[in-house]
Design an enzyme around this catalytic site. Structure first.
Site, PDB file in Angstrom:
ATOM      1  N   GLY A  76      37.226  12.206   4.915  1.00 12.60           N
ATOM      2  CA  GLY A  76      37.921  10.928   4.983  1.00 12.60           C
ATOM      3  C   GLY A  76      39.097  11.000   5.920  1.00 12.60           C
ATOM      4  O   GLY A  76      39.749  12.037   6.042  1.00 12.60           O
ATOM      5  N   ARG A  77      39.362   9.898   6.601  1.00 13.03           N
ATOM      6  CA  ARG A  77      40.480   9.856   7.540  1.00 13.03           C
ATOM      7  C   ARG A  77      41.007   8.437   7.614  1.00 13.03           C
ATOM      8  O   ARG A  77      40.253   7.468   7.553  1.00 13.03           O
ATOM      9  CB  ARG A  77      40.023  10.312   8.930  1.00 13.03           C
ATOM     10  CG  ARG A  77      41.066  10.159  10.022  1.00 13.03           C
ATOM     11  CD  ARG A  77      40.520  10.636  11.356  1.00 13.03           C
ATOM     12  NE  ARG A  77      40.355  12.072  11.382  1.00 13.03           N
ATOM     13  CZ  ARG A  77      41.246  12.916  11.871  1.00 13.03           C
ATOM     14  NH1 ARG A  77      42.380  12.459  12.367  1.00 13.03           N
ATOM     15  NH2 ARG A  77      41.029  14.209  11.857  1.00 13.03           N
ATOM     16  N   GLY A  78      42.292   8.306   7.736  1.00 13.01           N
ATOM     17  CA  GLY A  78      42.903   6.997   7.883  1.00 13.01           C
ATOM     18  C   GLY A  78      44.346   7.147   8.303  1.00 13.01           C
ATOM     19  O   GLY A  78      44.796   8.240   8.655  1.00 13.01           O
ATOM     20  N   SER A  79      45.079   6.042   8.273  1.00 11.75           N
ATOM     21  CA  SER A  79      46.477   6.083   8.679  1.00 11.75           C
ATOM     22  C   SER A  79      47.307   6.933   7.729  1.00 11.75           C
ATOM     23  O   SER A  79      48.389   7.393   8.072  1.00 11.75           O
ATOM     24  CB  SER A  79      47.046   4.664   8.734  1.00 11.75           C
ATOM     25  OG  SER A  79      46.899   4.025   7.479  1.00 11.75           O
ATOM     26  N   GLY A  81      46.354   9.920   6.438  1.00 13.58           N
ATOM     27  CA  GLY A  81      46.160  11.344   6.630  1.00 13.58           C
ATOM     28  C   GLY A  81      44.686  11.688   6.679  1.00 13.58           C
ATOM     29  O   GLY A  81      43.843  10.847   6.994  1.00 13.58           O
ATOM     30  N   VAL A  82      44.379  12.938   6.372  1.00 16.37           N
ATOM     31  CA  VAL A  82      43.006  13.445   6.454  1.00 16.37           C
ATOM     32  C   VAL A  82      42.662  14.152   5.142  1.00 16.37           C
ATOM     33  O   VAL A  82      43.506  14.843   4.559  1.00 16.37           O
ATOM     34  CB  VAL A  82      42.841  14.441   7.625  1.00 16.37           C
ATOM     35  CG1 VAL A  82      41.375  14.826   7.794  1.00 16.37           C
ATOM     36  CG2 VAL A  82      43.380  13.851   8.918  1.00 16.37           C
ATOM     37  N   VAL A  83      41.422  13.970   4.678  1.00 16.01           N
ATOM     38  CA  VAL A  83      40.941  14.643   3.476  1.00 16.01           C
ATOM     39  C   VAL A  83      39.780  15.551   3.853  1.00 16.01           C
ATOM     40  O   VAL A  83      38.857  15.128   4.563  1.00 16.01           O
ATOM     41  CB  VAL A  83      40.487  13.644   2.399  1.00 16.01           C
ATOM     42  CG1 VAL A  83      39.973  14.386   1.164  1.00 16.01           C
ATOM     43  CG2 VAL A  83      41.630  12.711   2.010  1.00 16.01           C
ATOM     44  N   LYS A  98      43.999  17.232   0.862  1.00 15.82           N
ATOM     45  CA  LYS A  98      44.509  16.071   1.592  1.00 15.82           C
ATOM     46  C   LYS A  98      45.744  16.481   2.377  1.00 15.82           C
ATOM     47  O   LYS A  98      46.685  17.037   1.814  1.00 15.82           O
ATOM     48  CB  LYS A  98      44.847  14.937   0.631  1.00 15.82           C
ATOM     49  CG  LYS A  98      45.371  13.676   1.316  1.00 15.82           C
ATOM     50  CD  LYS A  98      45.907  12.653   0.310  1.00 15.82           C
ATOM     51  CE  LYS A  98      44.813  12.073  -0.534  1.00 15.82           C
ATOM     52  NZ  LYS A  98      45.327  10.926  -1.367  1.00 15.82           N
ATOM     53  N   ASP A 227      46.747  -0.152  -7.004  1.00 17.68           N
ATOM     54  CA  ASP A 227      45.761  -0.243  -5.924  1.00 17.68           C
ATOM     55  C   ASP A 227      44.378   0.137  -6.433  1.00 17.68           C
ATOM     56  O   ASP A 227      43.639   0.895  -5.789  1.00 17.68           O
ATOM     57  CB  ASP A 227      46.161   0.655  -4.758  1.00 17.68           C
ATOM     58  CG  ASP A 227      45.404   0.312  -3.463  1.00 17.68           C
ATOM     59  OD1 ASP A 227      44.868  -0.821  -3.365  1.00 17.68           O
ATOM     60  OD2 ASP A 227      45.343   1.160  -2.561  1.00 17.68           O
TER      61      ASP A 227
END
Length: 411
Positions: A76-79, A81-83, A98, A227
């Site tokens: 997983g990746r997004g604003s 960070g990275v998992v 993470k 969330d």
């Protein structure tokens, strides 16, 4: 679309995998070194009050000890960070790692919120993702983070950075990272699991009970998730049967010790040590929160206005369960993924249920949505109550847990 403090927040990219490059592996090897190795160098100005040995050396020096974890792939990746999926070399156990770069106050705020929420829990719950450890890395050195460690200057600097909204720790040429080591959920998230299988009423019932149990546990421990969505509900099948894990506490709020008239007080101020969540006699639904945050398709009407309580989690859970039972989906505009979520059609557009109810509080929700639905009368009535416009008309997490057990056993 995700929203926090009234602003859109980029949705995380879920699913899929990327090959871990050699550069990533070298970087990870520098970070995820043996935490039991003897200390050959410390973070400047650190008080190692818990006897934790930092097994990291400055960049360029030969590393001691053997890596505790080996990275396998990026999941997983997004604003944020990275998992990575990783394996613990000593035990062979799979873990999720993470990495969050503390290059901006908003990133630090998300990281600390997750850290505080998960470390404030003295007991484990099978339906809440487990944090194994958190490591702060800066300038080639690292230190294990502990909850409320006021003797750690690095920890206090992170808190200061979050509170002031400006960089106080590290420089662009000297990046600072927080690494979270957590249990790995090999079956993906709720979207992937449900939409890749045929409808199964028994699985739905099990998931409904697990979800309500998790939220009751969190609320009992004075944590509002804020969330809840299928992206943030992971699935583990290590036991042979699917077990849900509520995850991603970056927007969560630890309410223990707050004054009912105070909004959004900082956990650093109110929970100086582990165990401050023991005040379970306090009614979490009396704490008013003001940051409009979350993912729009799951946000309660009052969240859009920025004045809400833990009952907002109950509304989000109602949206998720309704969508799961009837397999109602939409295509996310940013990720282009098909996601579970209920909505209201207005002409050619779809509008989040919470937003539609805010605009028209007298609107009647048609539950179930589909003519041929397997939804029982008991579940239908419960969902109607969970999605009530007035939060006071919704059951709290403990009432919900009892009612969910009743309706799923009767169905």
């Amino acid at each position: 679309m995700d929203i926090c403090h009234g602003k859109k927040r980029r949705r995380k990219v879920g699913g899929g995998s990327r090959t871990v490059t050699a550069r990533m592996k070298r970087e990870a090897a520098r970070v995820l070194r043996s935490l039991a190795a003897k200390n050959n160098g410390r973070m400047e100005d650190e008080d190692d009050d818990d006897g934790f040995a930092i097994g990291f050396l400055r960049s360029g020096a030969s590393l001691v000890g053997s890596p505790r974890y080996s990275l396998l792939r990026e999941v997983g990746r997004g604003s944020y960070g990275v998992v990575y999926e990783a394996v613990a070399r000593k035990t062979g156990a799979r873990v999720a790692v993470k990495r969050l770069q503390c290059d901006a106050p908003e990133n630090v705020e998300l990281a600390l919120a997750e850290f505080w929420a998960l470390t404030s829990l003295e007991n484990r719950h099978q339906n809440v993702v487990q944090l194994e450890e958190c490591v702060l890395q800066r300038n080639g050195l690292a230190q294990k983070m502990s909850h409320g460690n006021k003797r750690s200057r690095q920890y206090l600097r992170l808190v200061e950075m979050s509170l002031k909204g400006e960089r106080v720790l590290g420089y662009p040429e000297e990046p600072c990272y927080l690494w979270f080591v957590m249990e790995f959920c090999e079956a993906g998230d709720l979207n992937q699991y449900i939409l890749s299988r045929r409808p199964d009423p028994q699985t739905n019932k099990s998931f409904m009970r697990q979800l309500t149990s998790a939220i009751a546990f969190l609320h009992k421990n004075n944590i509002v998730h804020r969330d809840l969505k299928p992206d943030n509900i992971l699935i583990s099948q290590k036991s042979g049967t699917p077990v849900l894990k509520v995850a991603d506490f970056g927007l969560s709020k630890v309410c223990a010790g707050l004054n009912t008239k105070s909004n959004e007080e900082h956990p650093m101020v109110v929970s100086g040590s582990k165990g401050s969540n023991q005040n379970n006699t306090v009614n979490i639904n009396k704490f008013w929160l003001s940051s409009a945050c979350g993912s729009d398709f799951y946000m309660a009407p009052e969240v859009w206005e920025g004045h809400y309580t833990a009952k907002a989690d109950i509304f989000a859970l109602g949206i998720i369960i309704w969508a799961m039972i009837e397999r109602i989906t939409f295509i996310d505009a940013e990720s282009k993924r098909e996601l579970l979520g209920t909505y209201i059609r207005q002409g050619s557009e779809i509008v989040p249920v919470g937003e539609a109810l805010l605009e028209n509080p007298k609107m009647v929700l048609h539950i179930p949505q589909r003519a041929r639905s397997s939804m029982s009368e008991g579940v239908r009535n419960l969902l109607q109550d969970m999605l009530a416009v007035n939060p006071q008309d919704r059951p709290d997490a403990f009432q919900l847990e009892m009612r969910m057990d009743q309706v799923t056993c009767a169905a």
